[in-house]
Write a protein that holds these residues in place. Sequence first.
Motif, PDB file in Angstrom:
ATOM      1  N   GLU A   1       2.441   2.413   5.457  1.00  0.00           N
ATOM      2  CA  GLU A   1       3.427   2.129   6.495  1.00  0.00           C
ATOM      3  C   GLU A   1       4.085   3.418   6.966  1.00  0.00           C
ATOM      4  OE1 GLU A   1       6.183  -0.793   5.052  1.00  0.00           O
ATOM      5  OE2 GLU A   1       4.643  -2.360   5.033  1.00  0.00           O
ATOM      6  N   ILE A   2       4.232   3.540   8.282  1.00  0.00           N
ATOM      7  CA  ILE A   2       4.946   4.681   8.847  1.00  0.00           C
ATOM      8  C   ILE A   2       6.325   4.177   9.248  1.00  0.00           C
ATOM      9  CG2 ILE A   2       4.990   6.456  10.621  1.00  0.00           C
ATOM     10  CD1 ILE A   2       1.942   6.133  10.853  1.00  0.00           C
ATOM     11  N   ASP A   3       7.338   4.665   8.538  1.00  0.00           N
ATOM     12  CA  ASP A   3       8.710   4.232   8.799  1.00  0.00           C
ATOM     13  C   ASP A   3       9.657   5.387   8.519  1.00  0.00           C
ATOM     14  OD1 ASP A   3       8.925   4.373   5.998  1.00  0.00           O
ATOM     15  OD2 ASP A   3       8.697   2.208   5.744  1.00  0.00           O
ATOM     16  N   ALA A   4      10.937   5.111   8.541  1.00  0.00           N
ATOM     17  CA  ALA A   4      11.940   6.161   8.380  1.00  0.00           C
ATOM     18  C   ALA A   4      11.798   6.906   7.048  1.00  0.00           C
ATOM     19  CB  ALA A   4      13.341   5.572   8.497  1.00  0.00           C
ATOM     20  N   VAL A   5      11.248   6.262   6.039  1.00  0.00           N
ATOM     21  CA  VAL A   5      11.088   6.892   4.727  1.00  0.00           C
ATOM     22  C   VAL A   5       9.875   7.826   4.706  1.00  0.00           C
ATOM     23  CG1 VAL A   5      10.625   6.428   2.284  1.00  0.00           C
ATOM     24  CG2 VAL A   5      12.228   4.988   3.542  1.00  0.00           C
ATOM     25  N   THR A   6       8.795   7.429   5.363  1.00  0.00           N
ATOM     26  CA  THR A   6       7.546   8.192   5.284  1.00  0.00           C
ATOM     27  C   THR A   6       7.317   9.155   6.441  1.00  0.00           C
ATOM     28  OG1 THR A   6       6.314   6.396   6.370  1.00  0.00           O
ATOM     29  CG2 THR A   6       6.425   6.364   3.956  1.00  0.00           C
TER      30      THR A   6
ATOM     31  N   PHE B   1       1.729  -0.871   9.446  1.00  0.00           N
ATOM     32  CA  PHE B   1       3.013  -1.032  10.124  1.00  0.00           C
ATOM     33  C   PHE B   1       3.487   0.337  10.589  1.00  0.00           C
ATOM     34  CE2 PHE B   1       7.658  -0.751   9.865  1.00  0.00           C
ATOM     35  CZ  PHE B   1       8.036  -1.792  10.705  1.00  0.00           C
ATOM     36  N   ILE B   2       4.069   0.372  11.778  1.00  0.00           N
ATOM     37  CA  ILE B   2       4.703   1.587  12.278  1.00  0.00           C
ATOM     38  C   ILE B   2       5.987   1.180  13.002  1.00  0.00           C
ATOM     39  CG2 ILE B   2       3.239   1.593  14.338  1.00  0.00           C
ATOM     40  CD1 ILE B   2       3.434   4.692  14.297  1.00  0.00           C
ATOM     41  N   ASP B   3       7.114   1.791  12.624  1.00  0.00           N
ATOM     42  CA  ASP B   3       8.383   1.447  13.266  1.00  0.00           C
ATOM     43  C   ASP B   3       8.721   2.465  14.350  1.00  0.00           C
ATOM     44  OD1 ASP B   3       9.508   3.668  12.003  1.00  0.00           O
ATOM     45  OD2 ASP B   3      10.883   2.517  10.744  1.00  0.00           O
ATOM     46  N   SER B   4       9.907   2.368  14.898  1.00  0.00           N
ATOM     47  CA  SER B   4      10.285   3.230  16.021  1.00  0.00           C
ATOM     48  C   SER B   4      10.350   4.707  15.623  1.00  0.00           C
ATOM     49  CB  SER B   4      11.614   2.782  16.618  1.00  0.00           C
ATOM     50  OG  SER B   4      12.650   2.857  15.659  1.00  0.00           O
ATOM     51  N   THR B   5      10.681   5.001  14.366  1.00  0.00           N
ATOM     52  CA  THR B   5      10.685   6.404  13.956  1.00  0.00           C
ATOM     53  C   THR B   5       9.266   6.960  13.916  1.00  0.00           C
ATOM     54  OG1 THR B   5      10.688   5.862  11.591  1.00  0.00           O
ATOM     55  CG2 THR B   5      12.832   6.248  12.633  1.00  0.00           C
ATOM     56  N   GLY B   6       8.312   6.121  13.564  1.00  0.00           N
ATOM     57  CA  GLY B   6       6.911   6.525  13.585  1.00  0.00           C
ATOM     58  C   GLY B   6       6.419   6.774  14.995  1.00  0.00           C
TER      59      GLY B   6
ATOM     60  N   MET C   1       0.843  -1.179   0.000  1.00  0.00           N
ATOM     61  CA  MET C   1       0.000   0.000   0.000  1.00  0.00           C
ATOM     62  C   MET C   1       0.886   1.239   0.000  1.00  0.00           C
ATOM     63  SD  MET C   1      -2.655   1.346   2.945  1.00  0.00           S
ATOM     64  CE  MET C   1      -4.039   0.329   2.490  1.00  0.00           C
ATOM     65  N   ASP C   2       0.559   2.195  -0.839  1.00  0.00           N
ATOM     66  CA  ASP C   2       1.281   3.449  -0.878  1.00  0.00           C
ATOM     67  C   ASP C   2       0.976   4.273   0.365  1.00  0.00           C
ATOM     68  OD1 ASP C   2       2.433   2.911  -3.332  1.00  0.00           O
ATOM     69  OD2 ASP C   2       0.777   3.803  -4.440  1.00  0.00           O
ATOM     70  N   PHE C   3       1.925   5.089   0.754  1.00  0.00           N
ATOM     71  CA  PHE C   3       1.748   5.954   1.908  1.00  0.00           C
ATOM     72  C   PHE C   3       0.953   7.184   1.499  1.00  0.00           C
ATOM     73  CE2 PHE C   3       3.082   9.445   4.676  1.00  0.00           C
ATOM     74  CZ  PHE C   3       2.805   8.889   5.913  1.00  0.00           C
ATOM     75  N   ALA C   4       0.016   7.578   2.353  1.00  0.00           N
ATOM     76  CA  ALA C   4      -0.759   8.799   2.135  1.00  0.00           C
ATOM     77  C   ALA C   4      -1.061   9.422   3.483  1.00  0.00           C
ATOM     78  CB  ALA C   4      -2.054   8.486   1.397  1.00  0.00           C
ATOM     79  N   VAL C   5      -1.036  10.740   3.534  1.00  0.00           N
ATOM     80  CA  VAL C   5      -1.384  11.456   4.755  1.00  0.00           C
ATOM     81  C   VAL C   5      -2.140  12.713   4.365  1.00  0.00           C
ATOM     82  CG1 VAL C   5       0.856  12.615   4.903  1.00  0.00           C
ATOM     83  CG2 VAL C   5      -0.516  12.360   6.953  1.00  0.00           C
ATOM     84  N   SER C   6      -3.238  12.952   5.056  1.00  0.00           N
ATOM     85  CA  SER C   6      -4.045  14.148   4.824  1.00  0.00           C
ATOM     86  C   SER C   6      -4.693  14.522   6.146  1.00  0.00           C
ATOM     87  CB  SER C   6      -5.108  13.887   3.758  1.00  0.00           C
ATOM     88  OG  SER C   6      -6.001  12.870   4.185  1.00  0.00           O
ATOM     89  N   HIS C   7      -5.381  15.644   6.165  1.00  0.00           N
ATOM     90  CA  HIS C   7      -6.056  16.033   7.397  1.00  0.00           C
ATOM     91  C   HIS C   7      -7.358  16.751   7.079  1.00  0.00           C
ATOM     92  CE1 HIS C   7      -3.810  19.695   6.435  1.00  0.00           C
ATOM     93  NE2 HIS C   7      -4.683  20.364   7.170  1.00  0.00           N
ATOM     94  N   HIS C   8      -8.259  16.703   8.044  1.00  0.00           N
ATOM     95  CA  HIS C   8      -9.539  17.395   7.929  1.00  0.00           C
ATOM     96  C   HIS C   8     -10.029  17.743   9.328  1.00  0.00           C
ATOM     97  CE1 HIS C   8     -10.787  13.216   8.647  1.00  0.00           C
ATOM     98  NE2 HIS C   8     -11.892  13.731   9.160  1.00  0.00           N
ATOM     99  N   ARG C   9     -10.937  18.679   9.393  1.00  0.00           N
ATOM    100  CA  ARG C   9     -11.479  19.113  10.679  1.00  0.00           C
ATOM    101  C   ARG C   9     -12.762  18.353  10.978  1.00  0.00           C
ATOM    102  NH1 ARG C   9     -10.319  22.546  14.075  1.00  0.00           N
ATOM    103  NH2 ARG C   9      -8.910  23.713  12.746  1.00  0.00           N
ATOM    104  N   GLU C  10     -12.846  17.875  12.210  1.00  0.00           N
ATOM    105  CA  GLU C  10     -14.074  17.305  12.738  1.00  0.00           C
ATOM    106  C   GLU C  10     -14.435  18.135  13.952  1.00  0.00           C
ATOM    107  OE1 GLU C  10     -13.896  13.114  13.506  1.00  0.00           O
ATOM    108  OE2 GLU C  10     -13.510  12.647  11.405  1.00  0.00           O
ATOM    109  N   ASP C  11     -15.592  18.749  13.930  1.00  0.00           N
ATOM    110  CA  ASP C  11     -15.971  19.694  14.977  1.00  0.00           C
ATOM    111  C   ASP C  11     -15.828  19.135  16.381  1.00  0.00           C
ATOM    112  OD1 ASP C  11     -16.462  21.715  13.170  1.00  0.00           O
ATOM    113  OD2 ASP C  11     -18.569  21.176  12.949  1.00  0.00           O
ATOM    114  N   ASP C  12     -16.200  17.889  16.582  1.00  0.00           N
ATOM    115  CA  ASP C  12     -16.153  17.328  17.931  1.00  0.00           C
ATOM    116  C   ASP C  12     -14.787  16.776  18.306  1.00  0.00           C
ATOM    117  OD1 ASP C  12     -16.506  15.360  16.005  1.00  0.00           O
ATOM    118  OD2 ASP C  12     -17.545  14.009  17.364  1.00  0.00           O
TER     119      ASP C  12
END
Length: 82
Positions: free
Chosen positions: A22-27, A55-60, A1-12
Amino acid sequence: MDFAVSHHREDDEGVVVDVAGEIDAVTVPQLWEILERLIEDGERNVVIDLSRVGFIDSTGIGVVIRAMNALKDHGGQLALRG
């Protein structure tokens, strides 16, 4: 799976950062860039949604702790979900 990150507002919830892949040293720099920008822009309630992270490594883990400490220093809080 390719890495993607985004954000949005949720009022609550505040701002939700959606992460996929995957969250690792590259991402982790991409994740930190968004978190740092939110903190600098004055966001105080941030949720990281990890429901699509396989997956999440120690850098994540380190960037999550770094964001938690930065938010705490500014009177905010970080939550994880998923």
